[in-house]
Write an enzyme that holds these catalytic residues in place. Sequence first.
Site, PDB file in Angstrom:
ATOM      1  CG  ASP A   1      -2.303   0.983   1.023  1.00 38.50           C
ATOM      2  OD1 ASP A   1      -2.108   1.901   0.012  1.00 38.50           O
ATOM      3  OD2 ASP A   1      -3.126   0.810   1.786  1.00 38.50           O
TER       4      ASP A   1
HETATM    5  C1  BGC Z   1      -5.200   3.319   0.244  1.00 32.87           C
HETATM    6  C2  BGC Z   1      -5.333   2.365  -0.687  1.00 32.87           C
HETATM    7  C3  BGC Z   1      -5.056   2.983  -2.073  1.00 32.87           C
HETATM    8  C4  BGC Z   1      -3.761   3.412  -2.233  1.00 32.87           C
HETATM    9  C5  BGC Z   1      -3.453   4.137  -3.556  1.00 32.87           C
HETATM   10  C6  BGC Z   1      -3.817   3.947  -0.032  1.00 32.87           C
HETATM   11  O1  BGC Z   1      -3.785   5.088   0.895  1.00 32.87           O
HETATM   12  O2  BGC Z   1      -4.952   2.527   1.840  1.00 32.87           O
HETATM   13  O3  BGC Z   1      -6.515   1.542  -0.649  1.00 32.87           O
HETATM   14  O4  BGC Z   1      -5.228   1.952  -3.238  1.00 32.87           O
HETATM   15  O5  BGC Z   1      -3.583   4.722  -1.131  1.00 32.87           O
HETATM   16  O6  BGC Z   1      -4.105   5.249  -3.896  1.00 32.87           O
END
Ligand code: BGC
Length: 777
Positions: free
Chosen positions: A294
């Site tokens: 993530d």
């Molecule tokens: C979130 C994810 C997301 C990623 C990319 C993160 O802050 O937890 O769910 O896919 O950002 O934008």
Amino acid sequence: MKTFALFITISLSTLTVTSVAGKDTSKRSPQEMDKFITELMDKMTIEEKIGQLNLPVSGEITTGQAKSSDVARKIEQGLVGGLFNLKGVEKIRDVQKLAVENSRLGIPLIFGMDVIHGYETIFPIPLGLSCSWDMAAIEQSARIAAIEASADGISWTFSPMLDISRDPRWGRVSEGSGEDPFLGGAIAKAMVLGYQGADLNNQLGRNDEIMACFKHFALYGAGEAGRDYNTVDMSRNRMFNEYMYPYEAAVKAGAGSAMASFNEVDGVPATANKWLMTDVLRNQWGFDGFVVTDYTGISEMIEHGIGDLQTVSARALNAGIDMDMVSEGFVGTLKKSIDEGKVSIETLNTACRRMLEAKYKLGLFDDPYKYCDLKRPARDIFTKEHRQAARKIAGESFVLLKNSSTTPGSSAAPLLPLKKQGTVAVIGPLANTRSNMPGTWSVAARLNDYPSVYEGLKEVLAGKVNVTYAKGSNLISDAVYEEHATMFGRSLNRDNRTDQEMLDEALKVAAGADVIVAALGESSEMSGESSSRTNLNMPDVQRTLLEALLKTGKPVVLTLFTGRPLTLNWEQENVPAILNVWFGGSETAYAIADVLFGDVNPSGKLTMTFPKNVGQIPLFYNHKNTGRPLKEGKWFQKFRSNYLDVDNDPLYPFGYGLSYTTFQYSDIALSTPSMEHNGSVVASVTVTNTGKYDGAEVAQLYIRDLVGSITRPVKELKGFEKVFLKAGESKTISFEITPGLLSFYDYDLNYVAEPGDFDIMIGGNSRAVKTTRLTLR
Ligand code: BGC
């Protein structure tokens, strides 16, 4: 259409290589894929291999100017594997061109985005979508999202989000499918097939199919105290019986990638957790895609306290992570770790191979511009057909929580559906906002192009109903709170008048109306990421507004916007009709008109329990019995598992939702009362529409394993079917019960069906069920 781009030969000081882009790799066997990738990897330097694992921040890339961006230099050096959240096919094509034409080996990039519940045509937030219990509709929503995103250059979506959660304080429950693993697994499958294509043998073959990335692996929904990013600690038994099933279902459906979660699992952050990423995901479940972290998941492990950037980057790769989102820990430190023997070249090769395989499966070596057809956006995005589908699904996601007559206790008809006549006043801070309709995590939304409730109702009811409007109150009295809850262009344009002035205006508008539609609740960014709450009541000024509207004596429908279960005891007690519309997406307003005025009969059923107060949380239907359960129907018994100040029941149970009609269930008929270990039994009920309206009902099958080698939940969902019944019509619904359906992970984590008695329950929600007994021999 395949394009056979010219092979581009670039001479560098020491090497002469041939660009790989343009080779026809479609429809080749796995052996041919291996050979192709092996040959390519033979040409790659260590730095280029590490580059494939890098997913940096895109930064500001303007169409036509891609070359001058900071990330462009890295792309040309072969230090980037993909980019994310870039919008626009021309922009993406420009950037792809840099990778294909200007990097040494011409390896194409993968372009990702958080296409969570639609692209420009937005569907209900996932929690709402799950309340439709309509797998075909959910698959269709993902299919349409894939068509639109792929038309705009996107080949990879960070969806579906499969985190089971039992804690509505956590704002991200809005992004998931609620508290039940069985339903979550069915939805996981529907979403993956929608994105990647329903034919498991030919997924991603088309240029309107995109790669899914299920997330957040694992257990992100179980953070302590519902606080986002917080610690998770859970027994393996609970993990496998109650949380893992949706992730595993996504693997089975062929999901091409997975995203690691921010939280720790068993004391080790998921991003460095080898047991999770390798033993479970790959060895136990056979996942053969790639795993991305993530956002800054690697560098955050420094804060978790398990090492510096070099250490945590090495731990992530060694655990089985393949791609580093944003931290740049891999590009920054892996070479050094390899030189120092902390990471083996084989481990790097494995991760690099997985990234190249993903690009191969997407057909990007065949045609790097497969997703860059400049003619597609106008043809495929935000089309009439897509919007029609979204409107229909939005209507299906709404949950009718209450519908009584305006005089309590009277036998007069319930308030809903409304008649198309007279004057309807739409009042509330959510009544006339366009940007809040799509709901949280709608990155590609056209925030100003979706009608507000007021606008939508006016349009749909033109010539029949006079629709008026007043804001009535701000979102919440605390201006700073409101600012935090209306970020990312979702401002509610805070009103500088006093609360009293706003209220007075609303009461004046209400005075001229026959019916009041109160559009209240959360703003879209009050749920979603980093939006945890500890107080789940209707915000202060909105409650005051609602009380004042009710005092007018006019009929009031609470049209509730929310991304999570709220505590609504007062509302349940005092408001005659409550329609929970979540955030219904781009077509929210039209769908509200459809349902409020009876063109669509609501059929949504809750997929997450609504508690009576925050102190009951976590409150979920599939809990264990304990050794001191409260007697059925009791509130308090000394030395039993309960509270002094509130009973154990939810306000609205899992599976609950009303309709304009009523349904009756017959007793359950079992094909035989007992079942052999290799057999199966059919459980049937007849459901009758006993009311005046045609409508759909979600029949739900639950089981209880009465005696187990470990304790078992009091109820577990094991089947469901949504049936449409005309007024007066009956249908028989049958569920096949197999030993597989009765199985669970025992103490040693073997998946077993243990002989003994099972309660078989079928009904319209988890509380209202018919029960019979089945014996497994
Ligand atoms: C979130 C994810 C997301 C990623 C990319 C993160 O802050 O937890 O769910 O896919 O950002 O934008």
